[in-house]
Design a protein around this motif. Structure first.
Motif, PDB file in Angstrom:
ATOM      1  N   PHE A  19       0.651  -1.238   0.030  1.00 28.27           N
ATOM      2  CA  PHE A  19       0.128  -0.061  -0.058  1.00 28.27           C
ATOM      3  C   PHE A  19       0.793   1.135   0.112  1.00 28.27           C
ATOM      4  CE2 PHE A  19      -3.114  -3.096   1.707  1.00 28.27           C
ATOM      5  CZ  PHE A  19      -4.263  -2.667   0.777  1.00 28.27           C
ATOM      6  N   LEU A  20       2.255   1.100   0.286  1.00 27.06           N
ATOM      7  CA  LEU A  20       3.034   2.289   0.324  1.00 27.06           C
ATOM      8  C   LEU A  20       3.458   2.578  -1.154  1.00 27.06           C
ATOM      9  CD1 LEU A  20       4.421   1.963   3.798  1.00 27.06           C
ATOM     10  CD2 LEU A  20       2.779   3.484   3.089  1.00 27.06           C
ATOM     11  N   ILE A  21       3.588   1.553  -1.916  1.00 31.34           N
ATOM     12  CA  ILE A  21       4.260   1.794  -3.348  1.00 31.34           C
ATOM     13  C   ILE A  21       3.799   2.932  -4.129  1.00 31.34           C
ATOM     14  CG2 ILE A  21       4.266   0.819  -5.635  1.00 31.34           C
ATOM     15  CD1 ILE A  21       4.297  -1.991  -4.487  1.00 31.34           C
ATOM     16  N   GLY A  22       4.693   3.633  -4.530  1.00 28.31           N
ATOM     17  CA  GLY A  22       4.501   4.867  -5.238  1.00 28.31           C
ATOM     18  C   GLY A  22       5.016   5.956  -4.308  1.00 28.31           C
ATOM     19  N   SER A  23       5.355   5.807  -3.115  1.00 29.13           N
ATOM     20  CA  SER A  23       5.815   6.845  -2.077  1.00 29.13           C
ATOM     21  C   SER A  23       7.138   6.488  -1.530  1.00 29.13           C
ATOM     22  CB  SER A  23       4.681   6.768  -0.939  1.00 29.13           C
ATOM     23  OG  SER A  23       5.263   7.587   0.277  1.00 29.13           O
ATOM     24  N   PRO A  24       7.942   7.416  -1.402  1.00 28.65           N
ATOM     25  CA  PRO A  24       9.221   7.104  -0.599  1.00 28.65           C
ATOM     26  C   PRO A  24       9.059   6.458   0.700  1.00 28.65           C
ATOM     27  CG  PRO A  24       9.315   9.276  -1.390  1.00 28.65           C
ATOM     28  CD  PRO A  24       7.809   8.841  -1.676  1.00 28.65           C
ATOM     29  N   ALA A  25       7.730   6.576   1.313  1.00 22.85           N
ATOM     30  CA  ALA A  25       7.485   5.876   2.583  1.00 22.85           C
ATOM     31  C   ALA A  25       7.477   4.285   2.453  1.00 22.85           C
ATOM     32  CB  ALA A  25       6.007   6.376   2.912  1.00 22.85           C
ATOM     33  N   LEU A  26       7.579   3.728   1.239  1.00 21.65           N
ATOM     34  CA  LEU A  26       7.681   2.401   1.150  1.00 21.65           C
ATOM     35  C   LEU A  26       9.047   1.934   1.558  1.00 21.65           C
ATOM     36  CD1 LEU A  26       7.088  -0.292  -0.198  1.00 21.65           C
ATOM     37  CD2 LEU A  26       8.482   0.473  -2.161  1.00 21.65           C
ATOM     38  N   TRP A  27      10.202   2.851   1.605  1.00 23.23           N
ATOM     39  CA  TRP A  27      11.356   2.136   2.268  1.00 23.23           C
ATOM     40  C   TRP A  27      11.628   2.780   3.599  1.00 23.23           C
ATOM     41  CZ3 TRP A  27      13.704  -0.898  -0.828  1.00 23.23           C
ATOM     42  CH2 TRP A  27      13.300  -0.811  -2.244  1.00 23.23           C
ATOM     43  N   LEU A  28      10.940   3.581   4.150  1.00 28.94           N
ATOM     44  CA  LEU A  28      10.649   4.072   5.358  1.00 28.94           C
ATOM     45  C   LEU A  28       9.905   2.911   6.174  1.00 28.94           C
ATOM     46  CD1 LEU A  28      11.893   6.127   7.148  1.00 28.94           C
ATOM     47  CD2 LEU A  28       9.597   7.487   6.837  1.00 28.94           C
ATOM     48  N   GLY A  29       9.115   2.400   5.730  1.00 33.76           N
ATOM     49  CA  GLY A  29       8.270   1.303   6.199  1.00 33.76           C
ATOM     50  C   GLY A  29       9.078  -0.198   6.198  1.00 33.76           C
ATOM     51  N   TYR A  30       9.976   0.000   5.465  1.00 35.35           N
ATOM     52  CA  TYR A  30      10.557  -1.339   5.209  1.00 35.35           C
ATOM     53  C   TYR A  30      11.654  -1.356   6.211  1.00 35.35           C
ATOM     54  CZ  TYR A  30      13.691  -4.749   2.821  1.00 35.35           C
ATOM     55  OH  TYR A  30      14.701  -6.016   2.376  1.00 35.35           O
ATOM     56  N   ALA A  31      12.224  -0.547   6.553  1.00 32.34           N
ATOM     57  CA  ALA A  31      13.279  -0.606   7.524  1.00 32.34           C
ATOM     58  C   ALA A  31      13.032  -0.967   9.105  1.00 32.34           C
ATOM     59  CB  ALA A  31      14.003   0.835   7.705  1.00 32.34           C
ATOM     60  N   PRO A  32      11.828  -0.369   9.580  1.00 31.61           N
ATOM     61  CA  PRO A  32      11.213  -0.977  10.832  1.00 31.61           C
ATOM     62  C   PRO A  32      10.884  -2.701  10.623  1.00 31.61           C
ATOM     63  CG  PRO A  32       9.652   0.552   9.884  1.00 31.61           C
ATOM     64  CD  PRO A  32      11.017   0.886   9.339  1.00 31.61           C
ATOM     65  N   GLY A  33      10.448  -2.996   9.562  1.00 33.32           N
ATOM     66  CA  GLY A  33      10.016  -4.494   9.160  1.00 33.32           C
ATOM     67  C   GLY A  33      11.557  -5.128   9.544  1.00 33.32           C
ATOM     68  N   LEU A  34      12.554  -4.617   9.121  1.00 36.86           N
ATOM     69  CA  LEU A  34      13.957  -5.411   9.092  1.00 36.86           C
ATOM     70  C   LEU A  34      14.283  -5.440  10.344  1.00 36.86           C
ATOM     71  CD1 LEU A  34      15.745  -4.348   5.827  1.00 36.86           C
ATOM     72  CD2 LEU A  34      14.796  -6.225   6.380  1.00 36.86           C
ATOM     73  N   PHE A  35      13.889  -4.411  11.055  1.00 43.94           N
ATOM     74  CA  PHE A  35      14.222  -4.366  12.431  1.00 43.94           C
ATOM     75  C   PHE A  35      13.493  -5.452  13.341  1.00 43.94           C
ATOM     76  CE2 PHE A  35      13.540  -2.643  16.829  1.00 43.94           C
ATOM     77  CZ  PHE A  35      14.795  -2.488  17.327  1.00 43.94           C
ATOM     78  N   LEU A  36      12.148  -5.388  13.184  1.00 41.13           N
ATOM     79  CA  LEU A  36      11.443  -6.425  13.981  1.00 41.13           C
ATOM     80  C   LEU A  36      11.580  -7.730  13.581  1.00 41.13           C
ATOM     81  CD1 LEU A  36       7.963  -4.398  13.661  1.00 41.13           C
ATOM     82  CD2 LEU A  36       9.406  -4.879  15.632  1.00 41.13           C
ATOM     83  N   PHE A  37      11.831  -8.160  12.245  1.00 38.02           N
ATOM     84  CA  PHE A  37      11.923  -9.504  11.615  1.00 38.02           C
ATOM     85  C   PHE A  37      13.218  -9.960  11.649  1.00 38.02           C
ATOM     86  CE2 PHE A  37       7.692  -7.848   9.554  1.00 38.02           C
ATOM     87  CZ  PHE A  37       6.905  -8.268  10.585  1.00 38.02           C
ATOM     88  N   ALA A  38      14.319  -9.175  11.831  1.00 43.47           N
ATOM     89  CA  ALA A  38      15.557  -9.748  11.450  1.00 43.47           C
ATOM     90  C   ALA A  38      16.543  -9.372  12.795  1.00 43.47           C
ATOM     91  CB  ALA A  38      16.138  -9.229  10.483  1.00 43.47           C
ATOM     92  N   PHE A  39      16.556  -8.167  13.092  1.00 43.76           N
ATOM     93  CA  PHE A  39      17.558  -7.323  14.095  1.00 43.76           C
ATOM     94  C   PHE A  39      17.040  -7.947  15.588  1.00 43.76           C
ATOM     95  CE2 PHE A  39      18.887  -4.309  17.240  1.00 43.76           C
ATOM     96  CZ  PHE A  39      20.145  -4.203  17.072  1.00 43.76           C
ATOM     97  N   VAL A  40      15.787  -7.757  15.833  1.00 42.10           N
ATOM     98  CA  VAL A  40      15.275  -7.938  17.257  1.00 42.10           C
ATOM     99  C   VAL A  40      15.414  -9.419  17.436  1.00 42.10           C
ATOM    100  CG1 VAL A  40      13.228  -8.014  19.062  1.00 42.10           C
ATOM    101  CG2 VAL A  40      14.045  -6.057  17.423  1.00 42.10           C
TER     102      VAL A  40
END
Length: 208
Positions: A173-194
Motif C-alpha cells: 500500500f506504500l508503493i509509489g511513495s518514498p514511505a515504502l522504504w521508510l516502512g521497510y526499515a522497521p520491518g527489518l528491525f522487527l523481523f531480523a534485528f530483534v
C-alpha cells in the motif's frame, strides 16, 4: 518377525526420536547473521528513503551503489559468521542444520530474485519493479522463520513468520511513495534485528 528384528526396529525408532529431540533441544545458532542483516539492509533502506524523498542528493546510479555495497558488506560478514557458527556446540544438530538450510534457501532466493529484478529494471528502463522487493523479502523471511519454528519447537518464531506474511501484502500500500522504504526499515528491525538478538542470547558461549 524375530525378536532380534523387533529389537532392531525399536532401536531405529529410538534413534530417530533422539535425533528429533536433539534438534529441538539444541539452541539455534546464527543470530548474528540476522542482526547484521537487520542493521545493514535497514540502514540501506533508510538511506534509500532519504535519496528518494530528496533529503539527500543522488543520481539514479546511487541506488545501485547503495544496495550493491550493502550486499557486499553483508556477504563479507556472513562468511565470517558461518565459520564462527561451525565451532558452536549444537551447530551440527538436526534442528540447526534444517534451520540453516531453510535460511540459506531464503537468502539465495532473495539474491537471485534481486538479480532478476535488476535485469527487468534494465530491460524495461523502469524502477517500478524495485517496489516489489520489500514484499519479496518479508515473504521469504516468513518462510525462514516457519522452518526455524518447526525445527526448534520455539512457538514465538511462528509469530514472526505470521508477521512477515502479513507485512508482505500490507507494505504494498506504500508503493509509489518514498514511505515504502521508510516502512521497510522497521520491518527489518522487527523481523531480523530483534529476533537475531534473542537468538544470540540463547546461543552457547563455549566452542568445541
Amino acid at each position: 518377525m524375530t525378536r532380534d528384528q523387533v529389537q532392531s526396529v525399536h532401536d531405529d525408532i529410538a534413534y530417530m526420536k533422539a535425533l528429533a529431540q536433539e534438534g529441538r533441544q539444541a539452541p539455534l545458532v546464527g543470530g548474528r547473521i540476522l542482526v547484521t542483516a537487520g542493521l545493514v539492509f535497514g540502514a540501506a533502506a533508510i538511506i534509500h528513503y532519504a535519496i528518494n524523498s530528496g533529503l539527500l542528493d543522488g543520481a539514479p546510479v546511487a541506488y545501485l551503489v547503495l544496495w550493491g555495497s550493502a550486499m557486499l558488506i553483508f556477504f563479507g560478514a556472513l562468511i565470517v559468521e558461518i565459520r564462527r557458527c561451525e565451532s558452536k556446540p549444537g551447530a551440527q544438530s538436526a534442528g540447526n542444520r534444517a534451520a540453516s538450510a531453510g535460511w540459506m534457501g531464503a537468502g539465495l532466493g532473495i539474491f537471485v530474485m534481486s538479480l532478476a529484478m535488476g535485469v527487468i529494471g534494465w530491460k524495461t528502463q523502469s524502477s517500478a519493479v524495485a517496489a516489489v522487493f520489500p514484499s519479496l523479502i518479508f515473504a521469504l523471511y516468513g518462510s525462514g522463520w516457519a522452518v526455524s519454528a518447526t525445527m526448534s519447537g520455539q512457538k514465538w518464531q511462528w509469530y514472526l513468520a505470521a508477521g512477515c506474511w502479513i507485512a508482505t501484502p500490507m507494505i504494498t500500500f506504500l508503493i509509489g511513495s518514498p514511505a515504502l522504504w521508510l516502512g521497510y526499515a522497521p520491518g527489518l528491525f522487527l523481523f531480523a534485528f530483534v529476533p537475531g538478538l534473542i537468538l544470540m542470547r540463547q546461543e552457547p558461549t563455549e566452542t568445541v
